[in-house]
Write a protein that holds these residues in place. Structure first.
Motif, PDB file in Angstrom:
ATOM      1  N   LEU A 140       0.619  -0.728   0.216  1.00 28.13           N
ATOM      2  CA  LEU A 140      -0.215  -0.190  -0.125  1.00 28.13           C
ATOM      3  C   LEU A 140       0.838   1.549   0.084  1.00 28.13           C
ATOM      4  O   LEU A 140       0.993   2.186   1.048  1.00 28.13           O
ATOM      5  CB  LEU A 140      -0.924  -0.077   1.125  1.00 28.13           C
ATOM      6  CG  LEU A 140      -2.594  -0.881   1.468  1.00 28.13           C
ATOM      7  CD1 LEU A 140      -2.309  -1.063   2.949  1.00 28.13           C
ATOM      8  CD2 LEU A 140      -2.731  -1.031   0.306  1.00 28.13           C
ATOM      9  N   ARG A 141       1.543   0.967  -1.329  1.00 30.35           N
ATOM     10  CA  ARG A 141       2.832   1.762  -1.264  1.00 30.35           C
ATOM     11  C   ARG A 141       4.087   2.728  -0.570  1.00 30.35           C
ATOM     12  O   ARG A 141       4.328   3.195   0.632  1.00 30.35           O
ATOM     13  CB  ARG A 141       2.018   3.522  -1.166  1.00 30.35           C
ATOM     14  CG  ARG A 141       1.315   4.002  -2.315  1.00 30.35           C
ATOM     15  CD  ARG A 141       0.129   5.292  -2.613  1.00 30.35           C
ATOM     16  NE  ARG A 141      -0.491   5.478  -3.312  1.00 30.35           N
ATOM     17  CZ  ARG A 141      -1.968   6.603  -3.496  1.00 30.35           C
ATOM     18  NH1 ARG A 141      -1.966   7.842  -2.940  1.00 30.35           N
ATOM     19  NH2 ARG A 141      -2.909   6.682  -4.590  1.00 30.35           N
ATOM     20  N   GLY A 142       4.641   1.302  -0.117  1.00 26.75           N
ATOM     21  CA  GLY A 142       5.893   1.544   0.319  1.00 26.75           C
ATOM     22  C   GLY A 142       5.814   2.258   1.927  1.00 26.75           C
ATOM     23  O   GLY A 142       5.118   1.550   3.290  1.00 26.75           O
ATOM     24  N   LEU A 143       6.672   3.228   2.070  1.00 24.25           N
ATOM     25  CA  LEU A 143       6.270   3.667   3.315  1.00 24.25           C
ATOM     26  C   LEU A 143       5.009   4.022   3.639  1.00 24.25           C
ATOM     27  O   LEU A 143       5.221   3.835   5.531  1.00 24.25           O
ATOM     28  CB  LEU A 143       7.252   4.351   3.675  1.00 24.25           C
ATOM     29  CG  LEU A 143       9.527   4.487   3.300  1.00 24.25           C
ATOM     30  CD1 LEU A 143      10.013   5.433   2.933  1.00 24.25           C
ATOM     31  CD2 LEU A 143       9.727   2.960   4.613  1.00 24.25           C
ATOM     32  N   ALA A 144       4.370   4.828   3.759  1.00 30.27           N
ATOM     33  CA  ALA A 144       3.484   5.431   4.127  1.00 30.27           C
ATOM     34  C   ALA A 144       2.870   3.947   4.035  1.00 30.27           C
ATOM     35  O   ALA A 144       1.559   4.179   5.381  1.00 30.27           O
ATOM     36  CB  ALA A 144       2.116   5.709   2.305  1.00 30.27           C
ATOM     37  N   PHE A 145       2.604   3.130   3.502  1.00 27.23           N
ATOM     38  CA  PHE A 145       1.852   1.472   4.782  1.00 27.23           C
ATOM     39  C   PHE A 145       2.299   1.757   6.236  1.00 27.23           C
ATOM     40  O   PHE A 145       1.662   1.511   6.682  1.00 27.23           O
ATOM     41  CB  PHE A 145       2.936   0.317   4.113  1.00 27.23           C
ATOM     42  CG  PHE A 145       1.901  -0.981   5.144  1.00 27.23           C
ATOM     43  CD1 PHE A 145       0.775  -1.742   4.443  1.00 27.23           C
ATOM     44  CD2 PHE A 145       3.420  -1.455   5.328  1.00 27.23           C
ATOM     45  CE1 PHE A 145       0.697  -2.226   5.938  1.00 27.23           C
ATOM     46  CE2 PHE A 145       3.179  -2.753   6.516  1.00 27.23           C
ATOM     47  CZ  PHE A 145       1.674  -3.016   6.233  1.00 27.23           C
ATOM     48  N   PHE A 146       3.709   1.323   6.439  1.00 23.84           N
ATOM     49  CA  PHE A 146       4.444   1.079   8.022  1.00 23.84           C
ATOM     50  C   PHE A 146       4.095   2.703   8.924  1.00 23.84           C
ATOM     51  O   PHE A 146       3.843   2.812  10.093  1.00 23.84           O
ATOM     52  CB  PHE A 146       5.837   1.011   7.888  1.00 23.84           C
ATOM     53  CG  PHE A 146       5.991  -0.266   7.214  1.00 23.84           C
ATOM     54  CD1 PHE A 146       6.138  -1.507   8.093  1.00 23.84           C
ATOM     55  CD2 PHE A 146       6.452  -0.276   5.806  1.00 23.84           C
ATOM     56  CE1 PHE A 146       6.798  -2.553   6.250  1.00 23.84           C
ATOM     57  CE2 PHE A 146       7.612  -1.724   5.230  1.00 23.84           C
ATOM     58  CZ  PHE A 146       6.961  -2.422   5.000  1.00 23.84           C
ATOM     59  N   ARG A 147       4.074   3.817   7.498  1.00 19.70           N
ATOM     60  CA  ARG A 147       3.498   4.824   8.748  1.00 19.70           C
ATOM     61  C   ARG A 147       1.636   4.733   9.322  1.00 19.70           C
ATOM     62  O   ARG A 147       1.480   4.916  11.025  1.00 19.70           O
ATOM     63  CB  ARG A 147       3.520   6.196   8.375  1.00 19.70           C
ATOM     64  CG  ARG A 147       4.982   6.545   7.893  1.00 19.70           C
ATOM     65  CD  ARG A 147       5.372   8.115   7.620  1.00 19.70           C
ATOM     66  NE  ARG A 147       4.427   8.074   6.439  1.00 19.70           N
ATOM     67  CZ  ARG A 147       5.102   8.161   5.044  1.00 19.70           C
ATOM     68  NH1 ARG A 147       6.181   8.213   5.132  1.00 19.70           N
ATOM     69  NH2 ARG A 147       4.372   8.029   3.908  1.00 19.70           N
ATOM     70  N   LEU A 148       1.467   4.535   8.217  1.00 20.12           N
ATOM     71  CA  LEU A 148      -0.607   3.898   8.815  1.00 20.12           C
ATOM     72  C   LEU A 148       0.029   2.624   9.837  1.00 20.12           C
ATOM     73  O   LEU A 148      -1.419   2.808  10.793  1.00 20.12           O
ATOM     74  CB  LEU A 148      -0.970   3.384   7.515  1.00 20.12           C
ATOM     75  CG  LEU A 148      -2.733   3.174   7.259  1.00 20.12           C
ATOM     76  CD1 LEU A 148      -2.844   3.924   7.999  1.00 20.12           C
ATOM     77  CD2 LEU A 148      -2.618   2.587   5.480  1.00 20.12           C
ATOM     78  N   LEU A 149       0.537   2.031   9.657  1.00 19.73           N
ATOM     79  CA  LEU A 149       0.081   0.116  10.222  1.00 19.73           C
ATOM     80  C   LEU A 149       0.727   0.817  11.538  1.00 19.73           C
ATOM     81  O   LEU A 149      -0.071   0.534  12.609  1.00 19.73           O
ATOM     82  CB  LEU A 149       1.050  -0.387   9.524  1.00 19.73           C
ATOM     83  CG  LEU A 149       0.995  -1.526  10.714  1.00 19.73           C
ATOM     84  CD1 LEU A 149       0.046  -2.517  10.502  1.00 19.73           C
ATOM     85  CD2 LEU A 149       2.156  -2.775   9.868  1.00 19.73           C
ATOM     86  N   ALA A 150       1.733   1.767  11.890  1.00 18.19           N
ATOM     87  CA  ALA A 150       2.090   1.936  13.365  1.00 18.19           C
ATOM     88  C   ALA A 150       0.554   2.882  13.586  1.00 18.19           C
ATOM     89  O   ALA A 150       0.325   2.526  14.969  1.00 18.19           O
ATOM     90  CB  ALA A 150       3.170   2.918  13.315  1.00 18.19           C
ATOM     91  N   GLN A 196      -3.522  10.390   4.184  1.00 13.34           N
ATOM     92  CA  GLN A 196      -2.538  12.090   5.262  1.00 13.34           C
ATOM     93  C   GLN A 196      -2.177  11.143   6.198  1.00 13.34           C
ATOM     94  O   GLN A 196      -3.018  10.278   7.085  1.00 13.34           O
ATOM     95  CB  GLN A 196      -3.204  13.503   5.300  1.00 13.34           C
ATOM     96  CG  GLN A 196      -4.161  13.150   6.443  1.00 13.34           C
ATOM     97  CD  GLN A 196      -5.950  12.373   5.965  1.00 13.34           C
ATOM     98  OE1 GLN A 196      -5.658  11.234   5.550  1.00 13.34           O
ATOM     99  NE2 GLN A 196      -6.753  12.472   6.419  1.00 13.34           N
ATOM    100  N   GLN A 197      -1.107  11.843   6.223  1.00  6.02           N
ATOM    101  CA  GLN A 197       0.558  11.040   7.093  1.00  6.02           C
ATOM    102  C   GLN A 197      -0.087  11.299   8.869  1.00  6.02           C
ATOM    103  O   GLN A 197      -0.154  10.530   9.359  1.00  6.02           O
ATOM    104  CB  GLN A 197       1.635  11.721   6.894  1.00  6.02           C
ATOM    105  CG  GLN A 197       3.096  10.505   8.146  1.00  6.02           C
ATOM    106  CD  GLN A 197       4.352  11.420   8.051  1.00  6.02           C
ATOM    107  OE1 GLN A 197       3.924  12.065   6.706  1.00  6.02           O
ATOM    108  NE2 GLN A 197       5.120  11.506   8.717  1.00  6.02           N
ATOM    109  N   ASP A 198      -0.414  11.771   9.046  1.00  5.49           N
ATOM    110  CA  ASP A 198      -1.187  12.527  10.661  1.00  5.49           C
ATOM    111  C   ASP A 198      -2.637  11.708  10.780  1.00  5.49           C
ATOM    112  O   ASP A 198      -3.377  12.823  12.245  1.00  5.49           O
ATOM    113  CB  ASP A 198      -0.514  13.821  10.588  1.00  5.49           C
ATOM    114  CG  ASP A 198      -1.731  15.230   9.866  1.00  5.49           C
ATOM    115  OD1 ASP A 198      -2.420  14.419   8.767  1.00  5.49           O
ATOM    116  OD2 ASP A 198      -2.119  16.363  10.157  1.00  5.49           O
TER     117      ASP A 198
END
Length: 397
Positions: free
Chosen positions: A9-19, A275-277
């Motif tokens: 799901l779009r690389g690093l965006a996935f890990f930010r979302l998952l956290a 969105q990241q936040d």
């Protein structure tokens, strides 16, 4: 990573979302009510049959599973069928629209289920172009919304027949059950009193209607709002216009499906656009308001159909759902369901469950539970029944 081949799901965006997702999930699970108490119902992490492992809480599970590679260390095994059935029955009968006998405000308001068109594969019902689906990549179809998952909320006052039994809908007799705490607090974009016809609406099914054409840059699939030429957000004209008037929209809440435009009640993920936040909004009172409005306006018939039989709609966001499923599938999907006494539906539900558990490397399987569509709801007879998978003898709690 090989372990994440189904989860791109779009690389690093996935890990930010998952956290962020797991932080929210942990917070929700610490509330000991309804589906938030699922950690007490699901069995612990032992594979050796030692009962001492069965009391391990989800606090331990959720704080040890996130790694830099995305490989889950610990997953909640599938729950005990009889205990899950009891949990679902409690949720089904919890809701009250009686102001003289109000329900517990923190209790679940029903059971959210989807009756899938592909009855033997969970992933055959996931349509999200940015998701690496093990059943094959999906794309635009008639301009319909992408990454939207449509379900309905069932309780003892809705989706029932004149005989106060569960409505047998569309001859679809298998269902996917979602963790109601996650539905009410995290996964839902919006709710509709009746069928919202959300497949061609902006803001992932919660706004105004969009062109049903894949060649249009303003289709629901691309979700680009014409007023901004950007990905739709909840504050855009095309998004706000699809909400009911009390939430800034153009139309009043409809008293029937034939009454006109089907406007939406906001859910916690209404403004999620990767969105990241992002954080979910507390909208449980909006869901309660929708359910009270629905149950107070469903006497009689609409276009010849008993209103109590008619759909409502819960729109879930696939982009929020799939990372959680990879991390802890049995927590997000506590059960698969089939209509009791229908052997084909039972076989389909088992096949769907088996594929789901295999793809998600879940070796203690999620239970497959019978739904007794002949149970009388005003008598509060059990709707969800735990039966052994090889016969129809009821399992007792």
């Amino acid at each position: 990573q090989a372990c994440c081949r189904n989860l791109k799901l779009r690389g690093l965006a996935f890990f930010r979302l998952l956290a962020g997702a797991m932080a929210v999930l942990l917070k929700l699970l610490l509330v000991p009510v309804g589906f938030a108490a699922l950690s007490a119902t699901l069995q612990g992490c032992g594979g050796d049959g030692n009962d001492s492992h069965k009391t391990e809480t989800m606090t331990t599970t959720t704080t040890t599973m996130i790694t830099t590679t995305g490989t889950p260390r610990v997953r909640t095994p599938g729950g005990d069928p009889a205990a899950i059935a009891q949990l679902l029955n409690d949720a089904y009968y919890n809701f009250s629209n009686d102001t003289n006998h109000p329900m517990d405000p923190s209790a679940p308001m029903g059971v959210t289920m989807s009756l899938p068109s592909d009855r033997r594969s969970f992933y055959g019902n996931i349509f999200c172009a940015e998701y690496d689906n093990p059943k094959g990549k999906t794309g635009c179809s008639q301009g319909r919304c992408d990454c939207r998952f449509s379900a309905a909320l069932y309780n003892h006052l809705m989706l029932i027949t004149e005989g106060f039994t569960l409505m047998d809908i569309l001859a679809r007799r298998t269902a996917i059950v979602f963790n109601q705490t996650l539905v009410e607090n995290y996964l839902s974009r919006c709710y509709y009193v009746w069928d919202g016809a959300s497949n061609n609406k902006y803001n992932v099914g919660c706004g105004l209607g969009a062109p049903g054409d894949c060649s249009s840059k303003n289709s629901a699939f691309d979700n680009i709002c014409p007023s901004t030429n950007q990905v739709c957000t909840a504050s855009d004209t095309e998004s706000k216009g699809g909400l009911c008037q009390q939430f800034g929209g153009l139309h009043p809440a409809p008293v029937s499906h034939s009454a006109g435009f089907q406007c939406a009640f906001p859910g916690p993920a209404l403004d999620y656009h990767e969105q990241q936040d992002w954080q979910p909004t507390d909208t449980r009172e909006h869901l309660r308001e929708m359910l009270i409005f629905r149950t107070k306006n469903q006497e009689g018939k609409d276009d010849g159909t008993l209103k109590t039989k008619m759909w409502n709609e819960v729109v879930l966001d696939v982009r929020l759902m799939m990372p959680l499923i990879w991390e802890d599938p049995a927590l997000v999907i506590p059960a698969f369901v089939y209509w009791k006494d229908d052997p084909i539906a039972k076989a389909d539900a088992i096949a769907m469950r088996d594929e789901f558990c295999a793809i998600n490397q879940l070796f203690k399987k999620i239970p497959v539970i019978a739904l007794d569509w002949k149970a009388i709801t005003f008598k509060q007879e059990p709707i969800y029944v735990a039966l052994p998978e090889d016969n129809e003898e009821e399992l007792l709690v």
